[in-house]
Design an enzyme around this catalytic site. Structure first.
Site, PDB file in Angstrom:
ATOM      1  N   LYS A 181       0.861  -1.351  -0.076  1.00 29.35           N
ATOM      2  CA  LYS A 181      -0.070  -0.084  -0.066  1.00 29.35           C
ATOM      3  C   LYS A 181       0.978   1.268   0.046  1.00 29.35           C
ATOM      4  CE  LYS A 181      -1.749   2.617   3.126  1.00 29.35           C
ATOM      5  NZ  LYS A 181      -1.695   3.855   2.487  1.00 29.35           N
ATOM      6  N   GLY A 233       7.343   4.697   8.248  1.00 30.60           N
ATOM      7  CA  GLY A 233       6.646   5.663   8.163  1.00 30.60           C
ATOM      8  C   GLY A 233       6.787   6.528   9.646  1.00 30.60           C
ATOM      9  N   SER A 234       5.868   7.186  10.006  1.00 34.55           N
ATOM     10  CA  SER A 234       5.984   7.883  11.359  1.00 34.55           C
ATOM     11  C   SER A 234       6.060   6.835  12.620  1.00 34.55           C
ATOM     12  CB  SER A 234       4.672   8.724  11.600  1.00 34.55           C
ATOM     13  OG  SER A 234       3.649   7.979  11.665  1.00 34.55           O
ATOM     14  N   THR A 235       6.635   7.396  13.690  1.00 35.52           N
ATOM     15  CA  THR A 235       6.885   6.553  14.824  1.00 35.52           C
ATOM     16  C   THR A 235       5.590   6.126  15.492  1.00 35.52           C
ATOM     17  OG1 THR A 235       9.054   7.730  15.269  1.00 35.52           O
ATOM     18  CG2 THR A 235       7.905   6.812  17.195  1.00 35.52           C
ATOM     19  N   GLU A 236       4.499   7.143  15.258  1.00 33.10           N
ATOM     20  CA  GLU A 236       3.151   6.889  15.984  1.00 33.10           C
ATOM     21  C   GLU A 236       2.519   5.855  15.375  1.00 33.10           C
ATOM     22  OE1 GLU A 236       0.959  10.408  14.885  1.00 33.10           O
ATOM     23  OE2 GLU A 236      -0.770   9.657  16.025  1.00 33.10           O
ATOM     24  N   GLY A 238       3.844   3.501  13.594  1.00 32.92           N
ATOM     25  CA  GLY A 238       5.071   2.365  13.746  1.00 32.92           C
ATOM     26  C   GLY A 238       4.580   1.749  15.143  1.00 32.92           C
ATOM     27  N   GLU A 255      10.819   1.083   9.969  1.00 32.97           N
ATOM     28  CA  GLU A 255      11.656   2.099   9.522  1.00 32.97           C
ATOM     29  C   GLU A 255      10.919   3.541   9.872  1.00 32.97           C
ATOM     30  OE1 GLU A 255      14.615   1.772   8.547  1.00 32.97           O
ATOM     31  OE2 GLU A 255      14.863  -0.049   7.559  1.00 32.97           O
ATOM     32  N   CYS A 289      13.439  11.108   6.270  1.00 30.52           N
ATOM     33  CA  CYS A 289      13.351  10.784   7.689  1.00 30.52           C
ATOM     34  C   CYS A 289      14.914  10.936   8.206  1.00 30.52           C
ATOM     35  CB  CYS A 289      13.327   9.154   7.455  1.00 30.52           C
ATOM     36  SG  CYS A 289      14.404   8.200   6.396  1.00 30.52           S
ATOM     37  N   GLU A 386      10.285  15.499  15.252  1.00 34.42           N
ATOM     38  CA  GLU A 386      10.526  15.966  13.966  1.00 34.42           C
ATOM     39  C   GLU A 386       9.687  16.587  13.163  1.00 34.42           C
ATOM     40  OE1 GLU A 386       9.460  12.223  11.755  1.00 34.42           O
ATOM     41  OE2 GLU A 386      11.230  12.201  10.564  1.00 34.42           O
TER      42      GLU A 386
HETATM   43  P1  TAP Z   1       2.707   7.736   8.231  1.00 37.52           P
HETATM   44  O1  TAP Z   1       1.554   8.542   8.472  1.00 37.52           O
HETATM   45  O2  TAP Z   1       2.754   6.939   9.233  1.00 37.52           O
HETATM   46  O3  TAP Z   1       2.183   6.860   7.131  1.00 37.52           O
HETATM   47  C1  TAP Z   1       3.045   5.797   6.355  1.00 37.52           C
HETATM   48  C2  TAP Z   1       2.032   4.776   5.545  1.00 37.52           C
HETATM   49  O4  TAP Z   1       1.028   4.088   6.734  1.00 37.52           O
HETATM   50  C3  TAP Z   1       1.170   5.463   4.717  1.00 37.52           C
HETATM   51  O5  TAP Z   1       0.914   4.740   3.897  1.00 37.52           O
HETATM   52  C4  TAP Z   1       0.044   5.602   5.697  1.00 37.52           C
HETATM   53  O6  TAP Z   1      -1.407   5.816   5.018  1.00 37.52           O
HETATM   54  C5  TAP Z   1       0.046   4.321   6.429  1.00 37.52           C
HETATM   55  N1  TAP Z   1      -0.890   4.483   7.654  1.00 37.52           N
HETATM   56  C6  TAP Z   1      -1.326   5.388   8.455  1.00 37.52           C
HETATM   57  N2  TAP Z   1      -2.080   4.820   9.484  1.00 37.52           N
HETATM   58  C7  TAP Z   1      -2.074   3.664   9.504  1.00 37.52           C
HETATM   59  C8  TAP Z   1      -2.190   2.487  10.289  1.00 37.52           C
HETATM   60  N3  TAP Z   1      -2.884   2.742  11.383  1.00 37.52           N
HETATM   61  N4  TAP Z   1      -1.994   1.337   9.954  1.00 37.52           N
HETATM   62  C9  TAP Z   1      -1.360   0.990   9.046  1.00 37.52           C
HETATM   63  N5  TAP Z   1      -0.968   1.965   8.036  1.00 37.52           N
HETATM   64  C10 TAP Z   1      -1.105   3.084   8.252  1.00 37.52           C
HETATM   65  O7  TAP Z   1       3.926   8.446   7.608  1.00 37.52           O
HETATM   66  P2  TAP Z   1       4.134   9.632   6.549  1.00 37.52           P
HETATM   67  O8  TAP Z   1       3.587  10.721   6.969  1.00 37.52           O
HETATM   68  O9  TAP Z   1       3.526   8.837   5.242  1.00 37.52           O
HETATM   69  O10 TAP Z   1       5.552   9.595   6.390  1.00 37.52           O
HETATM   70  C11 TAP Z   1       6.196  10.519   6.988  1.00 37.52           C
HETATM   71  C12 TAP Z   1       7.083   9.545   8.207  1.00 37.52           C
HETATM   72  O11 TAP Z   1       7.852   8.588   7.442  1.00 37.52           O
HETATM   73  C13 TAP Z   1       8.133  10.427   8.755  1.00 37.52           C
HETATM   74  O12 TAP Z   1       8.431  10.301  10.464  1.00 37.52           O
HETATM   75  C14 TAP Z   1       9.404   9.800   8.258  1.00 37.52           C
HETATM   76  O13 TAP Z   1      10.667  10.273   9.268  1.00 37.52           O
HETATM   77  C15 TAP Z   1       9.211   8.422   8.125  1.00 37.52           C
HETATM   78  N6  TAP Z   1      10.113   7.764   7.207  1.00 37.52           N
HETATM   79  C16 TAP Z   1      11.305   6.903   7.691  1.00 37.52           C
HETATM   80  C17 TAP Z   1      11.842   6.213   6.782  1.00 37.52           C
HETATM   81  C18 TAP Z   1      13.054   5.460   7.341  1.00 37.52           C
HETATM   82  S1  TAP Z   1      13.887   4.546   6.343  1.00 37.52           S
HETATM   83  N7  TAP Z   1      13.170   5.427   8.532  1.00 37.52           N
HETATM   84  C19 TAP Z   1      12.062   6.602   5.404  1.00 37.52           C
HETATM   85  C20 TAP Z   1      11.059   7.599   4.685  1.00 37.52           C
HETATM   86  C21 TAP Z   1      10.151   8.181   5.914  1.00 37.52           C
HETATM   87  P3  TAP Z   1      -1.953   7.231   4.368  1.00 37.52           P
HETATM   88  O14 TAP Z   1      -0.704   7.615   3.529  1.00 37.52           O
HETATM   89  O15 TAP Z   1      -3.251   6.959   3.848  1.00 37.52           O
HETATM   90  O16 TAP Z   1      -1.883   7.993   5.673  1.00 37.52           O
END
Ligand code: TAP
Length: 482
Positions: A181, A233-236, A238, A255, A289, A386
């Site tokens: 997804k 994705g986000s720590t929250e 995760g 991650e 990230c 962050e």
């Molecule tokens: P999130 O809001 O956590 O979303 C990540 C993914 O999870 C999206 O596809 C999201 O769908 C989905 N998601 C949301 N709620 C979920 C749930 N309850 N259960 C399962 N999946 C769910 O993060 P983001 O805002 O897209 O990305 C930014 C974060 O990613 C930052 O904290 C960044 O640091 C981190 N990141 C980390 C890395 C590494 S390698 N550590 C690399 C890139 C990014 P939706 O898009 O529909 O909300």
């Protein structure tokens, strides 16, 4: 400012969207499946509608998991060399359509086309060809281990296609099948990627794409037919996934976020440092990230560095990401822009000094200027959370010990970079930093052969190289019994 010229030529990509009637479904079991409902995907640089994409339901996830399960025996039975050939074909396909992928990513995410063209897409191709190599070495390098089975993968919006590659390449190389997804904001390159797999004839069910919001991600995470979850994705979120999978027997790698220190000692080459900072925090508008979002600078050179940095910030160009001369494009969504603005405001209210260059915001779309905070207390909100935007938070230190203490003073542990012309000092500091990756006199370097990932609240597991392969393998029963 109007939406500028498109030197990379966005017309063919917009035509591709139009050819699909502007609406895209899921890719399940080698077929395109229309969604019962759709959601709108917007273009960050203009705020205009780009496409409508299917909202995945639990029934869609059921179908995708069933397809991945059905495809598993034949995919695992393939000779390792045959699996490698598929990965090489994917790498080649990405290269062949590199320009279209780069432009599509820029339209969907808002990041400069110079970055998607020169960094994201080439790294995607490299990741698949690198893992084609690993596919051929599984028996010799990982004896007694085999694929997990059906892997559920949920990825973020900041590097949409690259995060897909980091997940899909090792999973397929190790013999797993996939249900993926993409993020709600940026599903389009994943859709074009599925089309590419269809064009090259990857066996049906090996890769399944279900688009949707967080509820679709949760349906994948909670599905009993999934053997392993890989999440970025986000720590929250995760944290919620770790709770949801606890006791389920599913494998898990996370991650997550970061607040990476960028440490400058007074013997560093300050001109190189300035370019390093640009790359650390203004690459992809700071939506990275491992962004070097905390500048820790030794007191003796702090003023000189801030002065050079301000000069450089005045010369950063913010604007249409389709313009190759642009340094910073758009923020992915209004809600992210609001969050960045709110955190900047909080920084000011908590007593830090905010500096931004003179700039004129493009009239359409969602843009934020490069921003530097000085006089920041280590406990300030902007020093701890962050921000995920083009905001650099700086603090000063006197001794190397103080630098290490400041660097480790967040709950995260993803990356760090150390700048000094004294390699002994840099090598002494590096292992004391609590993070998964340390760069010396450089930053944001990624290679398919090097494991990347964090610890503490930045998650666990590695992506890339030999370490990354382990995430998609488990001991075979014979090995467990031995
Ligand atoms: P999130 O809001 O956590 O979303 C990540 C993914 O999870 C999206 O596809 C999201 O769908 C989905 N998601 C949301 N709620 C979920 C749930 N309850 N259960 C399962 N999946 C769910 O993060 P983001 O805002 O897209 O990305 C930014 C974060 O990613 C930052 O904290 C960044 O640091 C981190 N990141 C980390 C890395 C590494 S390698 N550590 C690399 C890139 C990014 P939706 O898009 O529909 O909300």
């Amino acid at each position: 400012m109007s939406y500028g010229p498109a030197p990379e030529g966005d017309a063919p990509v917009r035509d591709w969207i139009a050819q699909h009637g502007g609406t895209f479904g899921h890719y399940i079991n080698g077929e395109w499946v229309a969604g019962t409902t759709t959601f709108e995907v917007l273009e960050p640089a203009t705020g205009k509608s780009l496409a409508n994409v299917a909202q995945g339901t639990t029934a869609d996830v059921d179908a995708a998991v069933a397809a991945a399960r059905a495809a598993l025996p034949a995919w695992q039975a393939l000779d390792d060399h045959a699996r490698a050939r598929w990965l090489y074909a994917i790498a080649r396909g990405v290269q062949k359509h590199a320009r279209a992928f780069a432009v599509l990513e820029t339209l969907d995410n808002g990041k400069p086309v110079r970055e998607t063209r020169d960094i994201d897409v080439p790294l995607v191709a490299r990741h698949f060809s690198h893992h084609a190599g690993w596919a051929q070495l599984l028996d010799s390098e990982f004896p007694g281990y085999h694929a997990y089975g059906v892997v559920g993968q949920v990825i973020p919006w900041n590097f949409p296609l690259l995060m897909l590659a980091w997940k899909v390449a090792p999973a397929l190389a190790a013999g797993n099948t996939v249900v993926l997804k993409p993020a709600e904001y940026t599903p389009l390159t994943a859709i074009r990627f599925a089309e590419l797999l269809h064009e090259i004839g990857l066996p049906k069910g090996v890769f399944n794409l279900v688009t949707g919001d967080g509820s679709t991600g949760a349906a994948i995470v909670n599905h009993p037919g999934v053997d392993k979850i890989a999440f970025t994705g986000s720590t929250e979120v995760g944290r919620a996934i770790r709770v949801a999978t606890a006791g389920s027997g599913k494998g898990l790698s996370l991650e997550l976020g970061g607040k990476s220190p960028f440490i400058v000692f007074e013997d560093a080459d300050l001109d190189s440092v300035v370019e390093g900072v640009v790359d650390a925090i203004w690459f992809n508008q700071g939506q990275v990230c491992c962004a070097g979002s905390r500048l820790l600078v030794q007191e003796g050179v702090a003023d000189a560095l801030f002065s050079k940095l301000r000069d450089r910030m005045e010369r950063l160009r913010v604007g249409s990401p389709l313009d190759k001369a642009i340094d910073m494009g758009a923020i992915v969504a209004p809600v992210q822009l609001d969050r960045i603005r709110a955190l900047c405001q909080q920084g000011i209210e908590e007593g830090a000094t905010c500096w931004q260059p003179s700039w004129s915001a493009p009239q359409d779309g969602w843009f934020h200027p490069p921003t530097l905070f000085t006089n920041v207390a280590p406990s300030a909100t902007i020093a701890q959370v962050e921000i995920f935007g083009p905001v650099l938070v700086s603090m000063t230190f006197r001794t190397p010990e103080e630098a290490v203490a400041l660097a480790n003073n967040t709950p995260f542990g993803l990356a760090a970079s150390v700048w000094s012309e004294n390699i002994n000092l840099a090598l002494d500091i590096a292992p004391k930093l609590k993070c998964g990756v340390v760069w010396i006199n450089s930053t944001n370097l990624f290679d398919a052969a090097a494991g990347f990932g964090g610890y503490r609240e930045s998650g666990f597991g590695r992506e890339g190289g030999r370490e990354g392969l382990w995430e998609y393998l488990k001991p075979s029963r014979a090995h467990e019994a031995a």
